[in-house]
Motif scaffolding. Structure first.
Motif, PDB file in Angstrom:
ATOM      1  N   GLU A   1      -2.927  99.467  56.732  1.00 39.09           N
ATOM      2  CA  GLU A   1      -2.479  98.877  58.124  1.00 39.09           C
ATOM      3  C   GLU A   1      -2.158  97.321  58.051  1.00 39.09           C
ATOM      4  O   GLU A   1      -1.580  96.867  58.868  1.00 39.09           O
ATOM      5  N   ASN A   2      -2.982  96.719  57.141  1.00 36.74           N
ATOM      6  CA  ASN A   2      -2.590  95.317  57.032  1.00 36.74           C
ATOM      7  C   ASN A   2      -2.547  94.705  55.610  1.00 36.74           C
ATOM      8  O   ASN A   2      -3.486  93.960  55.172  1.00 36.74           O
ATOM      9  N   PRO A   3      -1.633  95.084  55.102  1.00 42.38           N
ATOM     10  CA  PRO A   3      -1.424  94.567  53.712  1.00 42.38           C
ATOM     11  C   PRO A   3      -1.124  93.055  53.758  1.00 42.38           C
ATOM     12  O   PRO A   3      -0.307  92.420  54.521  1.00 42.38           O
ATOM     13  N   PRO A   4      -1.685  92.343  52.770  1.00 48.76           N
ATOM     14  CA  PRO A   4      -1.437  90.764  52.744  1.00 48.76           C
ATOM     15  C   PRO A   4      -0.440  90.285  52.071  1.00 48.76           C
ATOM     16  O   PRO A   4       0.472  91.049  51.356  1.00 48.76           O
ATOM     17  N   ALA A   5      -0.093  89.015  52.217  1.00 50.08           N
ATOM     18  CA  ALA A   5       1.203  88.224  51.483  1.00 50.08           C
ATOM     19  C   ALA A   5       0.320  88.383  50.063  1.00 50.08           C
ATOM     20  O   ALA A   5      -0.725  88.199  49.779  1.00 50.08           O
ATOM     21  N   ARG A   6       1.320  88.472  48.849  1.00 50.21           N
ATOM     22  CA  ARG A   6       0.769  88.388  47.758  1.00 50.21           C
ATOM     23  C   ARG A   6       1.605  87.973  46.678  1.00 50.21           C
ATOM     24  O   ARG A   6       2.985  88.086  46.929  1.00 50.21           O
ATOM     25  N   ALA A   7       1.328  87.357  45.488  1.00 46.50           N
ATOM     26  CA  ALA A   7       2.156  86.923  44.396  1.00 46.50           C
ATOM     27  C   ALA A   7       1.516  87.347  43.350  1.00 46.50           C
ATOM     28  O   ALA A   7       0.018  87.444  43.180  1.00 46.50           O
ATOM     29  N   CYS A   8       2.239  87.743  42.166  1.00 45.66           N
ATOM     30  CA  CYS A   8       1.500  88.301  41.012  1.00 45.66           C
ATOM     31  C   CYS A   8       2.314  87.716  39.691  1.00 45.66           C
ATOM     32  O   CYS A   8       3.738  87.913  39.606  1.00 45.66           O
ATOM     33  N   ILE A   9       1.553  86.836  38.936  1.00 45.40           N
ATOM     34  CA  ILE A   9       2.210  85.961  37.922  1.00 45.40           C
ATOM     35  C   ILE A   9       1.516  86.429  36.630  1.00 45.40           C
ATOM     36  O   ILE A   9       0.307  86.724  36.626  1.00 45.40           O
ATOM     37  N   GLU A  10       2.309  85.951  35.479  1.00 52.69           N
ATOM     38  CA  GLU A  10       1.582  86.117  33.991  1.00 52.69           C
ATOM     39  C   GLU A  10       0.915  84.498  33.943  1.00 52.69           C
ATOM     40  O   GLU A  10       1.320  83.795  34.321  1.00 52.69           O
ATOM     41  N   GLY A  11      -0.205  84.790  33.324  1.00 50.61           N
ATOM     42  CA  GLY A  11      -1.150  83.370  33.314  1.00 50.61           C
ATOM     43  C   GLY A  11      -2.038  83.693  31.969  1.00 50.61           C
ATOM     44  O   GLY A  11      -2.441  84.783  31.435  1.00 50.61           O
ATOM     45  N   ASN A  12      -2.147  82.626  31.134  1.00 47.56           N
ATOM     46  CA  ASN A  12      -3.039  82.276  30.098  1.00 47.56           C
ATOM     47  C   ASN A  12      -4.348  82.315  30.524  1.00 47.56           C
ATOM     48  O   ASN A  12      -5.037  81.656  31.333  1.00 47.56           O
ATOM     49  N   MET A  13      -5.471  83.373  30.444  1.00 49.81           N
ATOM     50  CA  MET A  13      -6.717  83.429  30.611  1.00 49.81           C
ATOM     51  C   MET A  13      -7.666  82.730  29.851  1.00 49.81           C
ATOM     52  O   MET A  13      -7.356  82.276  28.783  1.00 49.81           O
ATOM     53  N   ALA A  14      -8.813  82.328  30.685  1.00 47.52           N
ATOM     54  CA  ALA A  14      -9.982  81.533  29.860  1.00 47.52           C
ATOM     55  C   ALA A  14     -10.397  82.133  28.806  1.00 47.52           C
ATOM     56  O   ALA A  14     -11.002  81.559  28.007  1.00 47.52           O
ATOM     57  N   THR A  15     -10.542  83.527  28.713  1.00 42.69           N
ATOM     58  CA  THR A  15     -11.078  84.385  27.640  1.00 42.69           C
ATOM     59  C   THR A  15     -10.021  85.322  27.150  1.00 42.69           C
ATOM     60  O   THR A  15      -9.089  85.928  27.958  1.00 42.69           O
ATOM     61  N   ALA A  16      -9.948  85.616  25.751  1.00 44.50           N
ATOM     62  CA  ALA A  16      -8.988  86.562  25.132  1.00 44.50           C
ATOM     63  C   ALA A  16      -9.047  87.814  25.786  1.00 44.50           C
ATOM     64  O   ALA A  16      -8.112  88.507  25.918  1.00 44.50           O
ATOM     65  N   THR A  17     -10.285  88.247  26.444  1.00 35.75           N
ATOM     66  CA  THR A  17     -10.386  89.603  26.845  1.00 35.75           C
ATOM     67  C   THR A  17     -10.379  89.742  28.503  1.00 35.75           C
ATOM     68  O   THR A  17     -10.304  90.900  29.184  1.00 35.75           O
ATOM     69  N   THR A  18     -10.081  88.435  29.070  1.00 36.93           N
ATOM     70  CA  THR A  18      -9.734  88.849  30.857  1.00 36.93           C
ATOM     71  C   THR A  18      -8.159  89.110  30.728  1.00 36.93           C
ATOM     72  O   THR A  18      -7.354  88.331  30.325  1.00 36.93           O
TER      73      THR A  18
END
Length: 116
Positions: free
Chosen positions: A88-105
């Motif tokens: 009913e109320n989907p938010p605005a969103r963005a999805c990008i690739e990012g280098n994470m703080a840990t290898a398994t995140t």
């Protein structure tokens, strides 16, 4: 007035100001699973943090999503997101690739919500 909750020396995990709730970046507390399991856990954790501020996923204005490998993880994340997000109320969103703080995140999200 600014209200800060779950405060440490480094950050506040939940901040409220002028009817807006800001959540710090959320990563899964279980780093072993695949993207779908991590995504489900991150979204559940977001709901828990929103509840601390007295709001729900239906009040979310915007979500910023960072995935470790967009080619590998985008479809898997979206399959979990599509089941979870408010229809009913989907938010605005963005999805990008990012280098994470840990290898398994594999995923991190940042959430902004409205508080009535």
């Amino acid at each position: 007035m600014v209200i800060r909750k779950e405060v440490s020396q480094r950050m506040s995990r939940v901040v409220e100001h002028n009817g807006t709730v800001y959540l710090a970046g959320i990563v899964s507390d279980d780093k072993n699973p695949d993207i779908k399991v991590q995504a489900a856990r991150v979204l559940a954790m977001a709901e828990e943090k929103l509840a601390v501020a007295g709001v729900t996923k239906h009040d979310i204005l915007r979500v910023e999503i960072f995935v470790k490998d967009i080619a590998r993880d985008f479809e898997g994340f979206n399959s979990v997101w599509d089941e979870w997000v408010s229809k009913e109320n989907p938010p605005a969103r963005a999805c990008i690739e990012g280098n994470m703080a840990t290898a398994t995140t594999l995923v991190e999200i940042i959430v902004t919500a409205a508080k009535s």
